[in-house]
Design an enzyme around this catalytic site. Structure first.
Site, PDB file in Angstrom:
ATOM      1  N   LYS A   1       0.805  -1.055   0.028  1.00  0.00           N
ATOM      2  CA  LYS A   1      -0.018  -0.039   0.017  1.00  0.00           C
ATOM      3  C   LYS A   1       0.890   1.018  -0.042  1.00  0.00           C
ATOM      4  O   LYS A   1       2.038   0.996   0.141  1.00  0.00           O
ATOM      5  CB  LYS A   1      -0.877  -0.078   1.132  1.00  0.00           C
ATOM      6  CG  LYS A   1      -1.662  -1.317   1.057  1.00  0.00           C
ATOM      7  CD  LYS A   1      -2.854  -1.283   2.339  1.00  0.00           C
ATOM      8  CE  LYS A   1      -3.587  -2.201   2.304  1.00  0.00           C
ATOM      9  NZ  LYS A   1      -4.428  -2.421   3.705  1.00  0.00           N
TER      10      LYS A   1
ATOM     11  N   TYR B   1     -12.737  -2.911  -2.111  1.00  0.00           N
ATOM     12  CA  TYR B   1     -13.157  -2.928  -0.718  1.00  0.00           C
ATOM     13  C   TYR B   1     -14.653  -2.948  -0.728  1.00  0.00           C
ATOM     14  O   TYR B   1     -15.232  -2.310   0.215  1.00  0.00           O
ATOM     15  CB  TYR B   1     -12.335  -1.793   0.053  1.00  0.00           C
ATOM     16  CG  TYR B   1     -11.114  -1.987   0.255  1.00  0.00           C
ATOM     17  CD1 TYR B   1     -10.608  -3.011   1.069  1.00  0.00           C
ATOM     18  CD2 TYR B   1     -10.158  -1.070  -0.185  1.00  0.00           C
ATOM     19  CE1 TYR B   1      -9.195  -3.289   1.265  1.00  0.00           C
ATOM     20  CE2 TYR B   1      -8.633  -1.272   0.164  1.00  0.00           C
ATOM     21  CZ  TYR B   1      -8.321  -2.478   1.039  1.00  0.00           C
ATOM     22  OH  TYR B   1      -7.067  -2.588   1.227  1.00  0.00           O
TER      23      TYR B   1
ATOM     24  N   PHE C   1     -14.995   3.762   8.753  1.00  0.00           N
ATOM     25  CA  PHE C   1     -13.669   4.062   8.269  1.00  0.00           C
ATOM     26  C   PHE C   1     -13.347   3.954   6.794  1.00  0.00           C
ATOM     27  O   PHE C   1     -12.271   4.397   6.588  1.00  0.00           O
ATOM     28  CB  PHE C   1     -12.575   3.214   9.135  1.00  0.00           C
ATOM     29  CG  PHE C   1     -12.806   1.800   8.796  1.00  0.00           C
ATOM     30  CD1 PHE C   1     -12.450   1.019   7.812  1.00  0.00           C
ATOM     31  CD2 PHE C   1     -13.624   0.805   9.824  1.00  0.00           C
ATOM     32  CE1 PHE C   1     -12.684  -0.207   7.262  1.00  0.00           C
ATOM     33  CE2 PHE C   1     -13.713  -0.510   9.312  1.00  0.00           C
ATOM     34  CZ  PHE C   1     -13.478  -0.977   8.199  1.00  0.00           C
TER      35      PHE C   1
ATOM     36  N   ARG D   1      -1.150 -14.575   4.652  1.00  0.00           N
ATOM     37  CA  ARG D   1      -1.834 -13.896   5.575  1.00  0.00           C
ATOM     38  C   ARG D   1      -1.228 -13.968   6.981  1.00  0.00           C
ATOM     39  O   ARG D   1      -0.944 -13.109   7.662  1.00  0.00           O
ATOM     40  CB  ARG D   1      -3.286 -14.636   5.734  1.00  0.00           C
ATOM     41  CG  ARG D   1      -4.368 -14.357   4.577  1.00  0.00           C
ATOM     42  CD  ARG D   1      -4.790 -13.021   4.451  1.00  0.00           C
ATOM     43  NE  ARG D   1      -5.658 -12.533   5.430  1.00  0.00           N
ATOM     44  CZ  ARG D   1      -6.253 -11.540   5.380  1.00  0.00           C
ATOM     45  NH1 ARG D   1      -6.072 -10.538   4.583  1.00  0.00           N
ATOM     46  NH2 ARG D   1      -6.984 -10.931   6.689  1.00  0.00           N
TER      47      ARG D   1
ATOM     48  N   THR E   1      -5.151  -7.674  10.891  1.00  0.00           N
ATOM     49  CA  THR E   1      -5.657  -6.357  10.440  1.00  0.00           C
ATOM     50  C   THR E   1      -5.320  -5.362  11.665  1.00  0.00           C
ATOM     51  O   THR E   1      -4.849  -4.410  11.562  1.00  0.00           O
ATOM     52  CB  THR E   1      -7.253  -6.432  10.200  1.00  0.00           C
ATOM     53  OG1 THR E   1      -7.403  -7.606   9.332  1.00  0.00           O
ATOM     54  CG2 THR E   1      -7.543  -5.060   9.581  1.00  0.00           C
TER      55      THR E   1
ATOM     56  N   ARG F   1       3.181  -6.727   9.510  1.00  0.00           N
ATOM     57  CA  ARG F   1       2.359  -5.759  10.143  1.00  0.00           C
ATOM     58  C   ARG F   1       2.962  -5.366  11.833  1.00  0.00           C
ATOM     59  O   ARG F   1       3.161  -4.459  12.136  1.00  0.00           O
ATOM     60  CB  ARG F   1       0.654  -5.868  10.110  1.00  0.00           C
ATOM     61  CG  ARG F   1       0.217  -5.704   8.790  1.00  0.00           C
ATOM     62  CD  ARG F   1      -1.289  -6.136   8.793  1.00  0.00           C
ATOM     63  NE  ARG F   1      -1.842  -5.781   7.454  1.00  0.00           N
ATOM     64  CZ  ARG F   1      -3.114  -6.288   7.340  1.00  0.00           C
ATOM     65  NH1 ARG F   1      -3.548  -7.213   7.959  1.00  0.00           N
ATOM     66  NH2 ARG F   1      -3.598  -5.821   5.827  1.00  0.00           N
TER      67      ARG F   1
ATOM     68  N   ASN G   1      -1.444   0.155   7.262  1.00  0.00           N
ATOM     69  CA  ASN G   1      -0.993  -1.265   7.743  1.00  0.00           C
ATOM     70  C   ASN G   1      -0.076  -2.041   6.609  1.00  0.00           C
ATOM     71  O   ASN G   1      -0.152  -3.178   6.690  1.00  0.00           O
ATOM     72  CB  ASN G   1      -2.126  -2.172   8.177  1.00  0.00           C
ATOM     73  CG  ASN G   1      -3.437  -2.481   7.040  1.00  0.00           C
ATOM     74  OD1 ASN G   1      -3.084  -2.041   5.943  1.00  0.00           O
ATOM     75  ND2 ASN G   1      -4.346  -3.167   7.731  1.00  0.00           N
TER      76      ASN G   1
ATOM     77  N   HIS H   1      -1.844  -5.735   1.574  1.00  0.00           N
ATOM     78  CA  HIS H   1      -3.077  -6.306   1.307  1.00  0.00           C
ATOM     79  C   HIS H   1      -2.861  -7.856   0.707  1.00  0.00           C
ATOM     80  O   HIS H   1      -1.836  -7.940   0.192  1.00  0.00           O
ATOM     81  CB  HIS H   1      -3.937  -5.714   0.346  1.00  0.00           C
ATOM     82  CG  HIS H   1      -4.895  -6.638  -0.060  1.00  0.00           C
ATOM     83  ND1 HIS H   1      -6.362  -6.861   0.374  1.00  0.00           N
ATOM     84  CD2 HIS H   1      -5.161  -7.506  -1.240  1.00  0.00           C
ATOM     85  CE1 HIS H   1      -7.086  -7.674  -0.141  1.00  0.00           C
ATOM     86  NE2 HIS H   1      -5.934  -8.012  -1.151  1.00  0.00           N
TER      87      HIS H   1
ATOM     88  N   GLU I   1      -9.163 -11.004  -7.393  1.00  0.00           N
ATOM     89  CA  GLU I   1      -8.498  -9.682  -7.076  1.00  0.00           C
ATOM     90  C   GLU I   1      -7.216  -9.692  -8.381  1.00  0.00           C
ATOM     91  O   GLU I   1      -6.767  -8.900  -8.829  1.00  0.00           O
ATOM     92  CB  GLU I   1      -7.829  -9.679  -6.036  1.00  0.00           C
ATOM     93  CG  GLU I   1      -8.654  -9.362  -4.970  1.00  0.00           C
ATOM     94  CD  GLU I   1      -8.247  -9.297  -3.249  1.00  0.00           C
ATOM     95  OE1 GLU I   1      -7.202  -9.897  -3.170  1.00  0.00           O
ATOM     96  OE2 GLU I   1      -9.368  -9.275  -2.427  1.00  0.00           O
TER      97      GLU I   1
HETATM   98  P1  DAT Z   1      -7.355  -7.139   5.948  1.00  0.00           P
HETATM   99  O1  DAT Z   1      -6.445  -6.081   5.173  1.00  0.00           O
HETATM  100  O2  DAT Z   1      -6.539  -7.698   7.074  1.00  0.00           O
HETATM  101  O3  DAT Z   1      -7.729  -8.155   4.939  1.00  0.00           O
HETATM  102  P2  DAT Z   1     -10.113  -6.306   5.656  1.00  0.00           P
HETATM  103  O4  DAT Z   1      -9.965  -6.712   4.503  1.00  0.00           O
HETATM  104  O5  DAT Z   1     -11.065  -6.435   6.747  1.00  0.00           O
HETATM  105  O6  DAT Z   1      -8.602  -6.548   6.461  1.00  0.00           O
HETATM  106  O7  DAT Z   1      -9.848  -4.536   5.703  1.00  0.00           O
HETATM  107  C1  DAT Z   1      -9.569  -3.822   4.871  1.00  0.00           C
HETATM  108  C2  DAT Z   1      -8.574  -2.876   5.362  1.00  0.00           C
HETATM  109  O8  DAT Z   1      -9.487  -1.806   5.934  1.00  0.00           O
HETATM  110  C3  DAT Z   1      -7.532  -2.975   6.169  1.00  0.00           C
HETATM  111  O9  DAT Z   1      -6.366  -3.519   5.936  1.00  0.00           O
HETATM  112  C4  DAT Z   1      -7.581  -1.634   6.960  1.00  0.00           C
HETATM  113  C5  DAT Z   1      -9.006  -1.297   6.910  1.00  0.00           C
HETATM  114  N1  DAT Z   1      -9.820  -1.594   8.023  1.00  0.00           N
HETATM  115  C6  DAT Z   1     -10.223  -2.769   8.412  1.00  0.00           C
HETATM  116  N2  DAT Z   1     -10.715  -2.557   9.692  1.00  0.00           N
HETATM  117  C7  DAT Z   1     -10.665  -1.510  10.076  1.00  0.00           C
HETATM  118  C8  DAT Z   1     -11.026  -0.723  11.368  1.00  0.00           C
HETATM  119  N3  DAT Z   1     -11.654  -1.663  12.279  1.00  0.00           N
HETATM  120  N4  DAT Z   1     -10.699   0.378  11.585  1.00  0.00           N
HETATM  121  C9  DAT Z   1      -9.747   1.013  10.682  1.00  0.00           C
HETATM  122  N5  DAT Z   1      -9.504   0.439   9.480  1.00  0.00           N
HETATM  123  C10 DAT Z   1     -10.061  -0.637   9.217  1.00  0.00           C
HETATM  124 MG    MG Z   2      -9.079  -8.000   3.342  1.00  0.00          MG
END
Ligand code: DAT
Ligand code: MG
Length: 134
Positions: free
Chosen positions: A11, A51, A59, A87, A93, A104, A114, A117, A128
């Site tokens: 990212k 997303y 958020f 992962r 996350t 992370r 973070n 992805h 994807e």
């Molecule tokens: P990951 O990236 O671990 O697969 P995700 O797909 O649930 O997690 O979410 C995508 C991104 O969205 C994640 O990298 C950061 C943001 N995000 C997710 N949950 C969040 C939260 N509770 N507060 C802030 N940002 C969040």
């Molecule tokens: Mg994800």
């Protein structure tokens, strides 16, 4: 063990913080193969698609702003059980739960910023890879 491909995206912060090399080194040390890679700049449409499970979260605007803030570095990574393997290497996350030794855990101090992805299932990996590499 089944050979899989996953979509990994470094990212904008990773590029700004000059961490691409360290993260690629970890992927290579693990023995996974990077089969395609390219830097790209995302737009709002592709971010909303990628997303789509999060667009109505509070958020999301911050996440969108972050993903628009600079280029990303996308890769197709291949290996046995690589989807879950990546992962595990990424860490969870929530940055406060990401253990030292994970990407992370070692580099992120925010759940938004973070760094990385990785696809979370075979189905999302296929989607994807199609979305970002056509
Ligand atoms: P990951 O990236 O671990 O697969 P995700 O797909 O649930 O997690 O979410 C995508 C991104 O969205 C994640 O990298 C950061 C943001 N995000 C997710 N949950 C969040 C939260 N509770 N507060 C802030 N940002 C969040
Ligand atoms: Mg994800």
């Amino acid at each position: 063990m089944a050979k899989q491909q996953t979509y990994i995206m470094l990212k904008p912060d990773t590029i700004r913080r000059r961490l691409i090399g360290q993260i690629i080194t970890r992927i290579e040390q693990k023995g996974y193969q990077i089969v395609q890679a390219r830097q790209m700049t995302l737009n709002k449409e592709i971010i909303a698609e990628h997303y789509s499970h999060l667009t109505d979260k509070p958020f999301f605007p911050k996440l969108e702003e972050y993903m628009l803030s600079g280029p990303v570095f996308g890769m197709i990574v291949e290996g046995d059980e690589v989807i879950q393997g990546m992962r595990t290497m990424m860490g969870p996350t929530d940055f406060t739960k990401a253990l030292p030794g994970t990407i992370r855990g070692d580099f992120a101090n925010s759940t938004t910023y973070n760094l990385i992805h990785g696809s979370d299932s075979e189905e999302t990996a296929r989607e994807e890879i199609g979305r970002f590499f056509g």
